[in-house]
Scaffold this motif. Sequence first.
Motif, PDB file in Angstrom:
ATOM      1  N   PRO A   1      48.177  -7.529  46.628  1.00 20.73           N
ATOM      2  CA  PRO A   1      48.031  -7.594  45.168  1.00 20.73           C
ATOM      3  C   PRO A   1      47.663  -6.255  44.551  1.00 20.73           C
ATOM      4  O   PRO A   1      47.035  -5.400  45.191  1.00 20.73           O
ATOM      5  CB  PRO A   1      46.900  -8.603  44.966  1.00 20.73           C
ATOM      6  CG  PRO A   1      46.112  -8.542  46.226  1.00 20.73           C
ATOM      7  CD  PRO A   1      47.092  -8.243  47.317  1.00 20.73           C
ATOM      8  N   SER A   2      48.060  -6.097  43.311  1.00 22.33           N
ATOM      9  CA  SER A   2      47.652  -4.917  42.545  1.00 22.33           C
ATOM     10  C   SER A   2      46.151  -4.974  42.320  1.00 22.33           C
ATOM     11  O   SER A   2      45.585  -6.054  42.113  1.00 22.33           O
ATOM     12  CB  SER A   2      48.373  -4.872  41.200  1.00 22.33           C
ATOM     13  OG  SER A   2      49.769  -4.841  41.371  1.00 22.33           O
ATOM     14  N   PRO A   3      45.473  -3.847  42.361  1.00 25.36           N
ATOM     15  CA  PRO A   3      44.019  -3.836  42.169  1.00 25.36           C
ATOM     16  C   PRO A   3      43.603  -4.528  40.873  1.00 25.36           C
ATOM     17  O   PRO A   3      44.159  -4.266  39.809  1.00 25.36           O
ATOM     18  CB  PRO A   3      43.689  -2.342  42.130  1.00 25.36           C
ATOM     19  CG  PRO A   3      44.766  -1.699  42.928  1.00 25.36           C
ATOM     20  CD  PRO A   3      46.006  -2.497  42.632  1.00 25.36           C
ATOM     21  N   GLY A   4      42.667  -5.452  40.985  1.00 23.65           N
ATOM     22  CA  GLY A   4      42.136  -6.131  39.821  1.00 23.65           C
ATOM     23  C   GLY A   4      42.981  -7.268  39.289  1.00 23.65           C
ATOM     24  O   GLY A   4      42.581  -7.926  38.314  1.00 23.65           O
ATOM     25  N   SER A   5      44.136  -7.546  39.904  1.00 23.64           N
ATOM     26  CA  SER A   5      45.004  -8.608  39.393  1.00 23.64           C
ATOM     27  C   SER A   5      44.393  -9.991  39.572  1.00 23.64           C
ATOM     28  O   SER A   5      44.899 -10.970  39.024  1.00 23.64           O
ATOM     29  CB  SER A   5      46.374  -8.552  40.088  1.00 23.64           C
ATOM     30  OG  SER A   5      46.240  -8.652  41.492  1.00 23.64           O
TER      31      SER A   5
END
Length: 222
Positions: free
Chosen positions: A58-62
């Motif tokens: 996952p993309s950071p903070g998603s």
Amino acid sequence: MHRPPLAAVLVVAAALLTGCASGDDWSQRRPTPSAVGALGAGFTGPGRSPAPESTVTPSPGSWSGVRPSPGFRVVLLGAGGDRPAKTLAKAVREWAKETDVDLRTVTASGAADLLPAVTRALELHPDLIVSVGNDLIDPLTTVSPSHLAQQFLVVGAELAEPTQNVTAVEWPGASFRGEGLGTSSAYEPASFTDARCAAAVRAGAAAVLTGHTGIVVRLDEF
């Protein structure tokens, strides 16, 4: 000044005590918990939901927009007194406090207590069992396929062949899969930082809450 009858005071007091206790009584049925919020772009990538046993990065903070609904019941299942296990357990407790999760803890007292500890966690019938500590991987591999209705979240390790009810979060330096099995990267205790463990717990919980179970969430960045 008018005072209410003693009997009325006792009734009110009993009602208050009952109300306070009911939130801790896990034997009582309650509405099925749900996710509050939604995953951000880049958690699973475009297209369909990830297939069971697949890996998502996952993309950071998603995952930060997702939290459990009030009263979500979680058991922190722990084993081992090493720094990685302690750091992970701390991250679970902080997440539970932050999100108002109803948290209980089951800790294995030693090698002979690993399977019994898993059983004790199952007997509580929580919404989610969060496992921390490499020593629990082999017992979970044995037990989890027989309890498909129970959701598990393994943080800092993974099962070699997880069923749909087991979700894992790992990263470079944390991908233990059981005794006698190799890892996709060398085990590195120093990789279990406070920030990474906190991100792992939140990302894994978000995956479970939104129905993305049976997968491996890999945090290359966070």
